[in-house]
Design an enzyme around this catalytic site. Structure first.
Site, PDB file in Angstrom:
ATOM      1  N   LYS A 138       0.836  -1.209   0.000  1.00  0.00           N
ATOM      2  CA  LYS A 138       0.000   0.000   0.000  1.00  0.00           C
ATOM      3  C   LYS A 138       0.868   1.255   0.000  1.00  0.00           C
ATOM      4  CE  LYS A 138      -2.252   2.850   3.409  1.00  0.00           C
ATOM      5  NZ  LYS A 138      -1.034   3.416   4.011  1.00  0.00           N
ATOM      6  N   ASN A 139       2.013   1.197   0.676  1.00  0.00           N
ATOM      7  CA  ASN A 139       2.828   2.411   0.777  1.00  0.00           C
ATOM      8  C   ASN A 139       3.833   2.558  -0.360  1.00  0.00           C
ATOM      9  OD1 ASN A 139       1.310   3.109   2.923  1.00  0.00           O
ATOM     10  ND2 ASN A 139       2.830   2.631   4.494  1.00  0.00           N
TER      11      ASN A 139
ATOM     12  N   CYS B 251      -4.961   8.500   8.076  1.00  0.00           N
ATOM     13  CA  CYS B 251      -5.333   8.132   9.442  1.00  0.00           C
ATOM     14  C   CYS B 251      -5.054   9.261  10.428  1.00  0.00           C
ATOM     15  CB  CYS B 251      -4.571   6.888   9.856  1.00  0.00           C
ATOM     16  SG  CYS B 251      -5.050   5.450   8.900  1.00  0.00           S
TER      17      CYS B 251
ATOM     18  N   ARG C 137       0.120  15.155  11.579  1.00  0.00           N
ATOM     19  CA  ARG C 137       0.496  14.871  10.196  1.00  0.00           C
ATOM     20  C   ARG C 137       0.565  16.136   9.327  1.00  0.00           C
ATOM     21  NH1 ARG C 137      -1.697   9.241   8.082  1.00  0.00           N
ATOM     22  NH2 ARG C 137       0.424   9.138   7.328  1.00  0.00           N
TER      23      ARG C 137
ATOM     24  N   ASP D  99       3.910   1.063  11.858  1.00  0.00           N
ATOM     25  CA  ASP D  99       2.689   0.407  11.377  1.00  0.00           C
ATOM     26  C   ASP D  99       2.573  -1.047  11.840  1.00  0.00           C
ATOM     27  OD1 ASP D  99       1.954   2.661   9.385  1.00  0.00           O
ATOM     28  OD2 ASP D  99       4.016   2.152   8.922  1.00  0.00           O
TER      29      ASP D  99
ATOM     30  N   ARG E 245      -8.711   0.466   3.261  1.00  0.00           N
ATOM     31  CA  ARG E 245      -7.650   1.346   2.760  1.00  0.00           C
ATOM     32  C   ARG E 245      -6.328   0.601   2.631  1.00  0.00           C
ATOM     33  NH1 ARG E 245      -6.087   5.607   6.005  1.00  0.00           N
ATOM     34  NH2 ARG E 245      -4.625   5.876   4.326  1.00  0.00           N
TER      35      ARG E 245
HETATM   36  N1  EPU Z   1       6.131  15.066   9.367  1.00  0.00           N
HETATM   37  C1  EPU Z   1       6.141  16.422   9.585  1.00  0.00           C
HETATM   38  N2  EPU Z   1       6.011  17.266   8.505  1.00  0.00           N
HETATM   39  C2  EPU Z   1       5.852  16.796   7.227  1.00  0.00           C
HETATM   40  C3  EPU Z   1       5.856  15.398   7.017  1.00  0.00           C
HETATM   41  C4  EPU Z   1       5.985  14.549   8.097  1.00  0.00           C
HETATM   42  O1  EPU Z   1       6.266  16.880  10.713  1.00  0.00           O
HETATM   43  O2  EPU Z   1       5.732  17.603   6.297  1.00  0.00           O
HETATM   44  C5  EPU Z   1       6.225  14.141  10.521  1.00  0.00           C
HETATM   45  C6  EPU Z   1       4.924  13.386  10.739  1.00  0.00           C
HETATM   46  O3  EPU Z   1       4.000  14.137  11.473  1.00  0.00           O
HETATM   47  C7  EPU Z   1       5.392  12.136  11.460  1.00  0.00           C
HETATM   48  C8  EPU Z   1       6.771  11.900  10.850  1.00  0.00           C
HETATM   49  O4  EPU Z   1       7.169  13.120  10.251  1.00  0.00           O
HETATM   50  O5  EPU Z   1       5.525  12.389  12.829  1.00  0.00           O
HETATM   51  C9  EPU Z   1       6.820  10.786   9.838  1.00  0.00           C
HETATM   52  O6  EPU Z   1       5.893  11.009   8.797  1.00  0.00           O
HETATM   53  P1  EPU Z   1       6.163  10.491   7.317  1.00  0.00           P
HETATM   54  O7  EPU Z   1       6.194  11.657   6.400  1.00  0.00           O
HETATM   55  O8  EPU Z   1       7.325   9.560   7.334  1.00  0.00           O
HETATM   56  O9  EPU Z   1       4.854   9.639   7.043  1.00  0.00           O
HETATM   57  P2  EPU Z   1       3.927   9.627   5.754  1.00  0.00           P
HETATM   58  O10 EPU Z   1       4.756   9.675   4.535  1.00  0.00           O
HETATM   59  O11 EPU Z   1       2.825  10.598   5.924  1.00  0.00           O
HETATM   60  C10 EPU Z   1       3.988   7.038   5.393  1.00  0.00           C
HETATM   61  C11 EPU Z   1       2.966   5.959   5.356  1.00  0.00           C
HETATM   62  C12 EPU Z   1       2.466   5.689   6.754  1.00  0.00           C
HETATM   63  C13 EPU Z   1       3.647   5.275   7.625  1.00  0.00           C
HETATM   64  C14 EPU Z   1       4.729   6.364   7.597  1.00  0.00           C
HETATM   65  C15 EPU Z   1       5.980   5.967   8.358  1.00  0.00           C
HETATM   66  C16 EPU Z   1       1.963   6.248   3.204  1.00  0.00           C
HETATM   67  C17 EPU Z   1       0.783   6.660   2.401  1.00  0.00           C
HETATM   68  N3  EPU Z   1       1.860   6.374   4.516  1.00  0.00           N
HETATM   69  O12 EPU Z   1       3.316   8.188   5.893  1.00  0.00           O
HETATM   70  O13 EPU Z   1       1.585   4.597   6.652  1.00  0.00           O
HETATM   71  O14 EPU Z   1       3.211   5.101   8.943  1.00  0.00           O
HETATM   72  O15 EPU Z   1       5.085   6.644   6.225  1.00  0.00           O
HETATM   73  O16 EPU Z   1       6.502   4.785   7.849  1.00  0.00           O
HETATM   74  O17 EPU Z   1       2.963   5.783   2.684  1.00  0.00           O
HETATM   75  C18 EPU Z   1      -0.187   3.203   7.321  1.00  0.00           C
HETATM   76  O18 EPU Z   1       0.106   2.486   6.358  1.00  0.00           O
HETATM   77  O19 EPU Z   1      -1.035   2.876   8.190  1.00  0.00           O
HETATM   78  C19 EPU Z   1       0.463   4.495   7.459  1.00  0.00           C
HETATM   79  C20 EPU Z   1       0.035   5.427   8.307  1.00  0.00           C
END
Ligand code: EPU
Length: 439
Positions: free
Chosen positions: A20-21, A122, A127, A312, A420
């Site tokens: 999914k990611n 989520c 976020r 996750d 999802r």
């Molecule tokens: N963060 C910021 N500012 C930003 C971006 C991120 O402060 O502009 C912070 C976030 O708040 C968080 C941390 O950085 O505390 C990590 O966030 P990251 O950007 O790594 O997460 P993401 O890209 O939004 C993806 C996955 C998540 C998974 C995380 C970490 C997707 C669509 N989502 O999220 O997946 O938990 O990486 O591996 O790829 C899930 O599958 O249930 C899920 C939530």
């Protein structure tokens, strides 16, 4: 609403497909090519539908076709007629997913402008998207946040840049990759995320003609090129879904063979699974996870970016830990608010306490900031059925596992959220012998 009758071990085989990611991001990458792309092992999950819809609105023809003996597993994406989608139509996808933010770079390269709807995803923390917007600005994009979404323009070709991320964010690393590959000149990204899904995206972009070097110490260097072709790629398997079924086997005292589960991407999970007392065997076609009988042991663990223990994986595993002997301590360092789902587990009989302190690990960004981001689980505690409202994707799956390992019947509502990230989970559960029925 789902009626779940618990108490029986889950046994049998489930197959996981593309992650999914990774899959939705690989679909976005197709926008960067001048020729069609083919993506294989695509699961039927709602994030794929959202990206299919958004690609369609931007003129990318997306065709789903059988992938050998795997029906509906292959997507053909043709970007020959990319065009600006109508803002009203794009806005209809508001709140549906976080992936739309990754359309920024590719659309700026193709069209010079982009409109991104309000994001979903989520509710496991704030976020924010500040890192994303900062890096886009540093490539030369003009970014305007409006009440309905984000408007971006590239007055001229985006230029390579030097970026150091405040935290190795998965999404922001992908944002940089998808933007830098066609920017003018070289981009250097420091403190990048290096999750296997990101490396698979790098592989896809390289197939398209990109030049990307992954150096030591989280540094990624990208030399921009003038044009890219399409790609043919099989998505890496979903290691979060694989670990979720592993946790389900442990929590219910079962035995599940997860076809396609890939050991190299799950090393950190497998270590913890073994420490708790779970048994696994790595086979040619996947990994078999089982509860070997006897007592499970408690564990101390900290979630982290790759190569650490994924955030996750945490939620499904907590359910299994309610059945382990002694005190387990979990320090969540990726999201500030990922223990909300434990409320329902407590109502089912679990003993779980959350703390603001950084317990059992190194101090993290959330220490002393009033976030309940550590948890202590005291077990074993028998679970009993309850009425549950699914809070988010992984928390929701965890509630299902809890209901399946509990005595009695649970009524679980809001299960659409689980679609999802878990393809055909109702059929898979039925195949494992779970007593679940739509009410
Ligand atoms: N963060 C910021 N500012 C930003 C971006 C991120 O402060 O502009 C912070 C976030 O708040 C968080 C941390 O950085 O505390 C990590 O966030 P990251 O950007 O790594 O997460 P993401 O890209 O939004 C993806 C996955 C998540 C998974 C995380 C970490 C997707 C669509 N989502 O999220 O997946 O938990 O990486 O591996 O790829 C899930 O599958 O249930 C899920 C939530």
């Amino acid at each position: 609403m789902l009626d779940v009758h618990g108490g029986a071990p889950l046994t049998g085989t489930v197959r996981v497909r593309g992650a999914k990611n990774l899959v939705p991001k690989a679909m976005v990458a197709s926008l960067l090519g001048d020729t069609p792309s083919v993506l294989r092992s695509v699961p039927r999950i709602s994030d794929v539908d959202v990206v299919t819809g958004l690609l369609g609105l931007h003129g990318v023809a997306v065709e789903s076709r059988p992938d050998g003996d795997r029906p509906d597993g292959e997507l053909l994406m043709d970007p020959a007629n990319v065009e600006q989608g109508s803002i009203v139509d794009i806005d209809a996808h508001a709140g549906s997913s976080r992936v739309p933010i990754l359309f920024c770079g590719p659309l700026l390269h193709r069209l010079g402008r982009a409109f991104i709807p309000d994001l979903g995803g989520c509710k496991i923390g704030d976020r924010p998207i500040n890192f994303h917007l900062d890096v886009l600005r540093s490539f030369g994009a003009e970014v305007e946040k409006t009440a309905g979404g984000i408007k971006l323009e590239a007055p001229r070709r985006l230029r390579g840049t030097k970026v150091k991320l405040p935290y190795p964010s998965v999404g922001t690393t992908e944002q940089v990759l998808l933007t830098a590959v066609r920017a003018e000149g070289t981009t250097e990204l420091k403190n990048a995320a290096v999750e296997p899904e990101i490396m698979d995206l790098v592989a896809i972009l390289q197939k398209m003609g990109a030049i990307i070097a992954v150096d030591t110490d989280r540094v990624i260097r990208i030399e921009g090129v003038d044009s890219l072709d399409g790609y043919v790629h099989r998505a890496l398997p979903d290691r979060i879904e694989a670990a979720s079924w592993a946790s389900a086997a442990l929590a219910t005292g079962g035995d599940i063979f997860v076809e396609n589960a890939a050991q190299p991407d799950m090393i950190a999970f497998l270590n913890i699974f073994r420490k708790i007392g779970g048994a696994f065997s790595v086979e040619e076609e996947g990994i078999r996870f089982r509860h070997p009988g006897g007592r499970l042991s408690s564990v101390v663990l900290e979630t982290d970016v790759h190569p650490g223990f994924m955030t996750d994986w945490q939620q499904p595993l907590v359910v299994a830990l309610t059945q382990a002997q002694g005190l387990s301590i979990i320090h969540e360092t990726v999201y500030e608010n990922r223990f909300g789902f434990t409320g329902a587990l407590r109502r089912m009989g679990a003993t779980i306490q959350s703390y603001r302190e950084c317990l059992g690990g190194t101090p993290c960004r959330f220490g002393r900031r009033n976030f309940l981001h550590s948890a202590v689980i005291s077990g074993p505690t028998p679970l009993h059925g309850a009425d549950i409202e699914v809070p988010d994707l992984r928390g929701g799956f965890s509630h299902l596992i809890a209901a399946l390992s509990a005595e009695g019947t649970s009524h679980v509502s809001g299960i659409e959220l689980i679609n999802r990230g878990y393809e055909d989970f109702m059929d898979k559960l039925a195949g494992l012998g779970a007593q679940v029925a739509q009410a």
